[in-house]
Design a protein around this motif. Structure first.
Motif, short mmCIF file in Angstrom:
data_model
loop_
_atom_site.label_atom_id
_atom_site.label_comp_id
_atom_site.label_asym_id
_atom_site.label_seq_id
_atom_site.Cartn_x
_atom_site.Cartn_y
_atom_site.Cartn_z
N GLN A 77 0.80 -1.21 0.00
CA GLN A 77 0.00 0.00 0.00
C GLN A 77 0.84 1.27 0.00
N THR A 78 2.10 1.18 0.36
CA THR A 78 2.94 2.37 0.37
C THR A 78 3.56 2.56 -1.00
N LYS A 79 2.96 3.41 -1.78
CA LYS A 79 3.41 3.70 -3.12
C LYS A 79 4.10 5.05 -3.11
N ALA A 80 5.20 5.16 -3.81
CA ALA A 80 5.96 6.41 -3.82
C ALA A 80 5.18 7.50 -4.55
N LEU A 81 5.03 8.64 -3.90
CA LEU A 81 4.37 9.77 -4.55
C LEU A 81 5.27 10.37 -5.62
N PHE A 82 6.57 10.36 -5.37
CA PHE A 82 7.55 10.91 -6.30
C PHE A 82 8.57 9.81 -6.63
N PRO A 83 8.24 8.94 -7.58
CA PRO A 83 9.10 7.79 -7.85
C PRO A 83 10.50 8.16 -8.33
N THR A 84 10.68 9.32 -8.96
CA THR A 84 12.01 9.68 -9.44
C THR A 84 12.94 10.10 -8.32
N ALA A 85 12.42 10.26 -7.11
CA ALA A 85 13.26 10.70 -5.99
C ALA A 85 14.13 9.57 -5.44
N ASN A 86 13.80 8.34 -5.76
CA ASN A 86 14.55 7.22 -5.18
C ASN A 86 16.00 7.17 -5.63
N GLU A 91 -3.04 10.12 -6.31
CA GLU A 91 -2.42 9.41 -5.19
C GLU A 91 -2.55 10.21 -3.89
N LEU A 92 -2.48 11.53 -3.99
CA LEU A 92 -2.66 12.36 -2.80
C LEU A 92 -4.08 12.25 -2.26
N SER A 93 -5.06 12.12 -3.14
CA SER A 93 -6.44 12.00 -2.69
C SER A 93 -6.70 10.68 -1.97
N ASN A 94 -5.88 9.67 -2.25
CA ASN A 94 -6.01 8.37 -1.58
C ASN A 94 -5.13 8.27 -0.33
N GLN A 95 -4.39 9.32 -0.04
CA GLN A 95 -3.46 9.33 1.09
C GLN A 95 -4.23 9.34 2.40
N ILE A 96 -3.96 8.38 3.25
CA ILE A 96 -4.67 8.28 4.53
C ILE A 96 -3.86 8.95 5.64
N SER A 97 -2.59 8.69 5.67
CA SER A 97 -1.75 9.25 6.72
C SER A 97 -1.16 10.60 6.28
N PRO A 98 -0.66 11.38 7.23
CA PRO A 98 -0.03 12.65 6.86
C PRO A 98 1.17 12.43 5.94
N LEU A 99 1.42 13.41 5.11
CA LEU A 99 2.55 13.31 4.18
C LEU A 99 3.87 13.36 4.94
N HIS A 100 4.84 12.62 4.43
CA HIS A 100 6.19 12.71 4.95
C HIS A 100 6.74 14.08 4.61
N LEU A 104 -4.10 20.42 -5.93
CA LEU A 104 -2.88 20.36 -5.11
C LEU A 104 -3.04 21.21 -3.86
N TYR A 105 -3.64 22.38 -4.01
CA TYR A 105 -3.88 23.24 -2.85
C TYR A 105 -4.76 22.53 -1.82
N LYS A 106 -5.81 21.89 -2.29
CA LYS A 106 -6.71 21.18 -1.38
C LYS A 106 -5.99 20.02 -0.68
N ALA A 107 -5.11 19.33 -1.42
CA ALA A 107 -4.36 18.22 -0.82
C ALA A 107 -3.42 18.74 0.27
N ILE A 108 -2.77 19.87 0.02
CA ILE A 108 -1.88 20.45 1.03
C ILE A 108 -2.68 20.93 2.23
N GLU A 109 -3.80 21.58 1.96
CA GLU A 109 -4.66 22.07 3.05
C GLU A 109 -5.16 20.90 3.89
N GLN A 110 -5.57 19.82 3.24
CA GLN A 110 -6.04 18.66 3.97
C GLN A 110 -4.93 18.06 4.83
#
Length: 166
Positions: A22-31, A108-117, A154-160
């Motif tokens: 379930q832990t999918k990378a939001l930014f896969p190029t960062a690895n 992917e942000l809309s499916n995010q359950i936990s707070p962002l890293h 994106l604004y709504k995802a950050i606000e959430q």
């Protein structure tokens, strides 16, 4: 006794497997980023509150996402700082630039359950800055609408993420 242990171990394995998938990378190029001869593992910009102030100062003095893919800062003194070079790597190599990639990120942000890293939050914020610039620079009405929708999402995802109570 042995079947009970097998069931417990099986359930434990399923729980671990579920959490890992379930832990999918939001930014896969960062690895893994390869910049010339040096490898950079998962770069981030801020590690302290002073770095947050530096980011604000860089954005306030002027930062530009070029159509060639380069990220430039108007203030040469700020651009010469080591932290600013990390920001340049993040903006050029990690944050999504295509509208389809940004829509994937929003999904992917809309499916995010936990707070962002912290790193994901930083990159989402920089993606918001990029989207705002694209929204302003778009000349086509349809593209402007798409960039505006992406910006709002994106604004709504950050606000959430900021108002989440976990």
């Amino acid at each position: 006794m042995l079947p009970r242990r097998m069931v417990i171990i099986g359930l434990f394995y399923c729980c671990i497997k579920t959490c890992v998938t379930q832990t999918k990378a939001l930014f896969p190029t960062a690895n893994r980023i390869k910049r010339g001869a040096t490898n950079v593992d998962n770069p981030n910009f801020h590690t302290s509150f002073n770095d947050v102030h530096l980011l604000f100062e860089i954005l306030l003095t002027g930062a530009q996402f070029e159509s060639s893919g380069e990220f430039s800062m108007r203030d040469a003194e700020l651009a010469s700082l080591r932290r600013a070079r990390n920001l340049k790597v993040i903006c050029e190599e990690i944050i999504p630039r295509k509208l389809t990639e940004i829509v994937r990120l929003i999904s992917e942000l809309s499916n995010q359950i936990s707070p962002l890293h912290q790193d994901d939050f930083e990159r989402t914020l920089l993606t918001l800055v990029y989207t705002a610039q694209q929204m302003v620079e778009s000349t086509n009405v349809h593209q402007k609408h798409m960039w505006t929708e992406s910006f709002v999402s994106l604004y709504k995802a950050i606000e959430q993420d900021l108002t989440r109570t976990n």
